[in-house]
Structures are given as structure tokens and as C-alpha cells.
Scaffold this motif. Structure first.
Motif, PDB file in Angstrom:
ATOM      1  N   LYS A 207      52.981   9.368  59.249  1.00 46.91           N
ATOM      2  CA  LYS A 207      53.470   9.480  60.632  1.00 46.91           C
ATOM      3  C   LYS A 207      53.082   8.268  61.481  1.00 46.91           C
ATOM      4  O   LYS A 207      53.853   7.828  62.331  1.00 46.91           O
ATOM      5  N   ALA A 208      51.892   7.714  61.247  1.00 46.45           N
ATOM      6  CA  ALA A 208      51.438   6.552  62.028  1.00 46.45           C
ATOM      7  C   ALA A 208      52.341   5.357  61.755  1.00 46.45           C
ATOM      8  O   ALA A 208      52.733   4.637  62.679  1.00 46.45           O
ATOM      9  N   LYS A 209      52.660   5.145  60.496  1.00 48.24           N
ATOM     10  CA  LYS A 209      53.533   4.031  60.129  1.00 48.24           C
ATOM     11  C   LYS A 209      54.931   4.227  60.709  1.00 48.24           C
ATOM     12  O   LYS A 209      55.548   3.287  61.216  1.00 48.24           O
TER      13      LYS A 209
ATOM     14  N   ILE B  28      67.996   6.806  64.302  1.00 48.74           N
ATOM     15  CA  ILE B  28      67.222   7.703  63.435  1.00 48.74           C
ATOM     16  C   ILE B  28      65.889   8.050  64.097  1.00 48.74           C
ATOM     17  O   ILE B  28      65.482   9.218  64.116  1.00 48.74           O
ATOM     18  N   CYS B  29      65.226   7.047  64.647  1.00 50.52           N
ATOM     19  CA  CYS B  29      63.949   7.309  65.328  1.00 50.52           C
ATOM     20  C   CYS B  29      64.133   8.280  66.493  1.00 50.52           C
ATOM     21  O   CYS B  29      63.294   9.151  66.725  1.00 50.52           O
TER      22      CYS B  29
ATOM     23  N   CYS C 142      59.095   2.914  64.701  1.00 54.13           N
ATOM     24  CA  CYS C 142      60.000   3.338  65.772  1.00 54.13           C
ATOM     25  C   CYS C 142      59.702   2.632  67.096  1.00 54.13           C
ATOM     26  O   CYS C 142      60.613   2.383  67.890  1.00 54.13           O
ATOM     27  N   SER C 143      58.444   2.294  67.333  1.00 53.94           N
ATOM     28  CA  SER C 143      58.089   1.602  68.575  1.00 53.94           C
ATOM     29  C   SER C 143      58.685   0.202  68.634  1.00 53.94           C
ATOM     30  O   SER C 143      58.812  -0.383  69.707  1.00 53.94           O
TER      31      SER C 143
ATOM     32  N   ARG D  23      72.004  -2.325  61.363  1.00 53.93           N
ATOM     33  CA  ARG D  23      70.779  -1.723  60.838  1.00 53.93           C
ATOM     34  C   ARG D  23      69.824  -1.386  61.985  1.00 53.93           C
ATOM     35  O   ARG D  23      69.186  -0.330  62.001  1.00 53.93           O
ATOM     36  N   ALA D  24      69.737  -2.276  62.977  1.00 48.86           N
ATOM     37  CA  ALA D  24      68.872  -2.035  64.131  1.00 48.86           C
ATOM     38  C   ALA D  24      69.361  -0.824  64.934  1.00 48.86           C
ATOM     39  O   ALA D  24      68.554  -0.003  65.388  1.00 48.86           O
TER      40      ALA D  24
END
Length: 125
Positions: free
Chosen positions: A107-109, A67-68, A114-115, A60-61
Motif C-alpha cells: 500500500k505504501a508503494k 486507476i489511482c 499515485c501521489s 499511460r499517465a
């Protein structure tokens, strides 16, 4: 009657010839301008990862990171390419095969999520 027969025969021949040309000459990503070809390759990667199964935490990771990396910004890029090539029927038909909105609305979430992802150990640059 003879003219009708000749016409039908000619039409069948034309259909067979056109079908042969179309089937033997599919439109490949390399047939497109570089920006479109690059986008299609990136989006293919994105769509691949979106369809993968995260059967355990490590997998999953890996999927989340992939995906990110491959999907971020594709909604905007798709819209820009559609605008840029709006008069090119082949490009527009290809781009229309893609879902136009795949990214999260917040987008912020998404950026925060992604970070926190990590690069998979198998990934090579």
C-alpha cells in the motif's frame, strides 16, 4: 399419461413466464442500496481503466491517474459490503462477480506511485 402431459405443459408455461420476468427485469445498480450502487459505479470505472491500453506516455499517465482515483480502497469496500449484506442474496451475487483483490499488496508503494500521477487535461470535476 394425461396428468403427466398436463404437468409438463404447466412446467413449460411456468419456465417461459419466469424467463420472461427475469429477462425483462434485470437487476440494475439503481435497484441496490445507495452504498452498493455507488460502489458498483466506482468499481465499473476502476475496471474500465484497468483494461485500457497505454499506447503512449500521455495515455499511460491518464490511465495511471484514473486507476489511482477510481480503484484505491475498492478491495476494502468490497469486503465491507459483502459483510454488511451477507444475508442479501442478490447483492452478494452481484458483488461476487467482482475480483476481490485488485489493489497492490504494498500500500505504501501504491500510495507513493499515485501521489506522482497527474490529473488529465480532459478531466472535469
Amino acid at each position: 399419461m394425461k396428468n403427466e402431459f398436463t404437468f409438463n405443459r404447466k412446467m413449460k408455461l411456468i419456465v417461459v413466464l419466469l424467463s420472461t420476468v427475469v429477462l425483462n427485469n434485470p437487476v440494475w445498480a439503481s435497484d441496490f442500496p445507495e452504498d452498493v450502487a455507488t460502489f458498483l459505479a466506482d468499481r465499473e470505472s476502476c475496471d474500465h481503466w484497468r483494461g485500457e491500453d497505454g499506447y503512449d506516455a500521455e495515455r499511460r499517465a491518464d490511465i495511471d491517474w484514473s486507476i489511482c482515483n477510481s480503484c484505491t480502497g475498492t478491495d476494502k469496500k468490497l469486503a465491507l459490503l459483502k459483510k454488511k449484506y451477507r444475508d442479501n442474496i442478490l447483492i452478494i451475487e452481484k458483488l461476487n462477480e467482482l475480483e476481490p483483490k485488485i489493489e497492490p499488496k504494498n500500500k505504501a508503494k501504491a500510495k507513493l506511485f499515485c501521489s506522482k500521477t497527474r490529473k488529465p487535461s480532459w478531466y472535469e470535476e
